[in-house]
Design a protein around this motif. Structure first.
Motif, PDB file in Angstrom:
ATOM      1  N   ALA A  84      -2.815 -11.790  -2.554  1.00 39.34           N
ATOM      2  CA  ALA A  84      -2.532 -10.612  -1.735  1.00 39.34           C
ATOM      3  C   ALA A  84      -1.018 -10.380  -1.636  1.00 39.34           C
ATOM      4  CB  ALA A  84      -3.139 -10.781  -0.346  1.00 39.34           C
ATOM      5  N   PHE A  85      -0.271 -11.474  -1.505  1.00 43.82           N
ATOM      6  CA  PHE A  85       1.188 -11.324  -1.462  1.00 43.82           C
ATOM      7  C   PHE A  85       1.727 -10.824  -2.803  1.00 43.82           C
ATOM      8  CE2 PHE A  85       1.548 -14.512   2.194  1.00 43.82           C
ATOM      9  CZ  PHE A  85       1.808 -13.519   3.107  1.00 43.82           C
ATOM     10  N   LEU A  86       1.184 -11.342  -3.920  1.00 38.48           N
ATOM     11  CA  LEU A  86       1.621 -10.881  -5.237  1.00 38.48           C
ATOM     12  C   LEU A  86       1.265  -9.415  -5.455  1.00 38.48           C
ATOM     13  CD1 LEU A  86       0.850 -13.915  -7.564  1.00 38.48           C
ATOM     14  CD2 LEU A  86       3.084 -13.036  -6.868  1.00 38.48           C
ATOM     15  N   LEU A  87       0.082  -8.996  -5.000  1.00 39.50           N
ATOM     16  CA  LEU A  87      -0.318  -7.596  -5.110  1.00 39.50           C
ATOM     17  C   LEU A  87       0.617  -6.704  -4.295  1.00 39.50           C
ATOM     18  CD1 LEU A  87      -2.449  -5.565  -6.150  1.00 39.50           C
ATOM     19  CD2 LEU A  87      -3.689  -5.964  -4.018  1.00 39.50           C
ATOM     20  N   LEU A  88       0.940  -7.130  -3.094  1.00 38.13           N
ATOM     21  CA  LEU A  88       1.874  -6.370  -2.250  1.00 38.13           C
ATOM     22  C   LEU A  88       3.255  -6.297  -2.896  1.00 38.13           C
ATOM     23  CD1 LEU A  88       2.301  -4.916   0.467  1.00 38.13           C
ATOM     24  CD2 LEU A  88       2.901  -7.128   1.444  1.00 38.13           C
ATOM     25  N   ALA A  89       3.714  -7.405  -3.475  1.00 38.06           N
ATOM     26  CA  ALA A  89       5.015  -7.419  -4.149  1.00 38.06           C
ATOM     27  C   ALA A  89       4.995  -6.490  -5.360  1.00 38.06           C
ATOM     28  CB  ALA A  89       5.376  -8.846  -4.569  1.00 38.06           C
ATOM     29  N   GLY A  90       3.894  -6.484  -6.116  1.00 37.64           N
ATOM     30  CA  GLY A  90       3.783  -5.597  -7.266  1.00 37.64           C
ATOM     31  C   GLY A  90       3.806  -4.132  -6.864  1.00 37.64           C
ATOM     32  N   LEU A  91       3.096  -3.786  -5.805  1.00 42.21           N
ATOM     33  CA  LEU A  91       3.098  -2.394  -5.326  1.00 42.21           C
ATOM     34  C   LEU A  91       4.497  -1.969  -4.873  1.00 42.21           C
ATOM     35  CD1 LEU A  91      -0.282  -2.261  -3.349  1.00 42.21           C
ATOM     36  CD2 LEU A  91       0.262  -1.170  -5.535  1.00 42.21           C
ATOM     37  N   LEU A  92       5.179  -2.855  -4.174  1.00 42.29           N
ATOM     38  CA  LEU A  92       6.543  -2.539  -3.737  1.00 42.29           C
ATOM     39  C   LEU A  92       7.490  -2.414  -4.919  1.00 42.29           C
ATOM     40  CD1 LEU A  92       6.829  -4.740  -0.531  1.00 42.29           C
ATOM     41  CD2 LEU A  92       6.718  -2.255  -0.654  1.00 42.29           C
TER      42      LEU A  92
ATOM     43  N   LYS B 178      11.325   5.090  -7.501  1.00 42.15           N
ATOM     44  CA  LYS B 178      12.487   5.648  -6.789  1.00 42.15           C
ATOM     45  C   LYS B 178      13.745   5.544  -7.639  1.00 42.15           C
ATOM     46  CE  LYS B 178      10.410   6.771  -3.028  1.00 42.15           C
ATOM     47  NZ  LYS B 178      10.208   8.154  -2.660  1.00 42.15           N
ATOM     48  N   PHE B 179      13.912   4.439  -8.374  1.00 46.72           N
ATOM     49  CA  PHE B 179      15.091   4.274  -9.228  1.00 46.72           C
ATOM     50  C   PHE B 179      15.088   5.276 -10.377  1.00 46.72           C
ATOM     51  CE2 PHE B 179      15.444  -0.406  -7.886  1.00 46.72           C
ATOM     52  CZ  PHE B 179      16.369  -0.087  -6.915  1.00 46.72           C
ATOM     53  N   LYS B 180      13.907   5.632 -10.878  1.00 53.88           N
ATOM     54  CA  LYS B 180      13.831   6.601 -11.965  1.00 53.88           C
ATOM     55  C   LYS B 180      14.260   7.998 -11.518  1.00 53.88           C
ATOM     56  CE  LYS B 180      10.419   4.403 -14.919  1.00 53.88           C
ATOM     57  NZ  LYS B 180       9.083   4.511 -15.519  1.00 53.88           N
ATOM     58  N   LYS B 181      14.134   8.272 -10.226  1.00 51.52           N
ATOM     59  CA  LYS B 181      14.523   9.582  -9.706  1.00 51.52           C
ATOM     60  C   LYS B 181      16.026   9.707  -9.507  1.00 51.52           C
ATOM     61  CE  LYS B 181      10.155  10.532  -7.413  1.00 51.52           C
ATOM     62  NZ  LYS B 181       9.472  10.764  -6.141  1.00 51.52           N
ATOM     63  N   VAL B 182      16.746   8.591  -9.617  1.00 53.55           N
ATOM     64  CA  VAL B 182      18.199   8.621  -9.449  1.00 53.55           C
ATOM     65  C   VAL B 182      18.808   9.224 -10.702  1.00 53.55           C
ATOM     66  CG1 VAL B 182      20.273   7.213  -9.180  1.00 53.55           C
ATOM     67  CG2 VAL B 182      18.203   6.634  -7.921  1.00 53.55           C
TER      68      VAL B 182
END
Length: 152
Positions: A94-102, A109-113
């Motif tokens: 669950a922590f790895l899934l949350l880290a992957g989503l983040l 967001k970086f691609k929009k820069v």
């Protein structure tokens, strides 16, 4: 009403003395205002420091609570009848899934820069204008003085 200029203290004062007195009082008033502003800023800096310290300590407590809550979740899943190893794997997953989503959110967001296109085009225009400008012709006089050239 009494005339403010004609009080007992300044009946015999000259105009120069009155101006000097007014200047001194204005100087004192300005110094007092600066001292008041400094005192208010000191209080604000103390408040910001205390607030920052409180946020830092809260972050440390939140960080320390993460393993405890992870163990609690794993043991809670274990109490539902699943093996202890599987319970810890589920919590870790669950922590790895949350880290992957983040991470995906961060990448999107970086691609929009984008580079500052307006600033770059403005700098290019300025450079083009400066490259096309030629210095104004000047004629140097006898003693090194610049003399304007007549265009007749």
């Amino acid at each position: 009403m009494s005339d403010p200029v004609r009080t007992a203290d300044n009946v015999d004062r000259s105009l120069g003395q009155l101006v000097a007195s007014a200047t001194a009082e204005m100087s004192g008033l300005i110094h007092d205002e600066i001292a008041l502003a400094k005192a208010e800023l000191r209080q604000d800096v103390k408040r910001v420091g205390l607030g920052g310290t409180a946020i830092g300590i809260a972050g440390v407590f939140a960080l320390f609570s993460l393993p405890v809550l992870s163990f609690a979740a794993a043991y809670g899943i274990h109490n539902l009848g699943l093996g202890l190893a599987w319970s810890f794997l589920i919590v870790g997953g669950a922590f790895l899934l949350l880290a992957g989503l983040l991470a995906l959110l961060a990448v999107s967001k970086f691609k929009k820069v984008k580079p500052p296109e307006k600033s770059i085009s403005s700098a290019k225009q300025t450079a083009a204008v400066l490259q096309s400008v030629k210095p104004h012709p000047r004629q140097v006089g006898v003693k090194g003085e610049v003399v304007a050239r007549s265009t007749s």
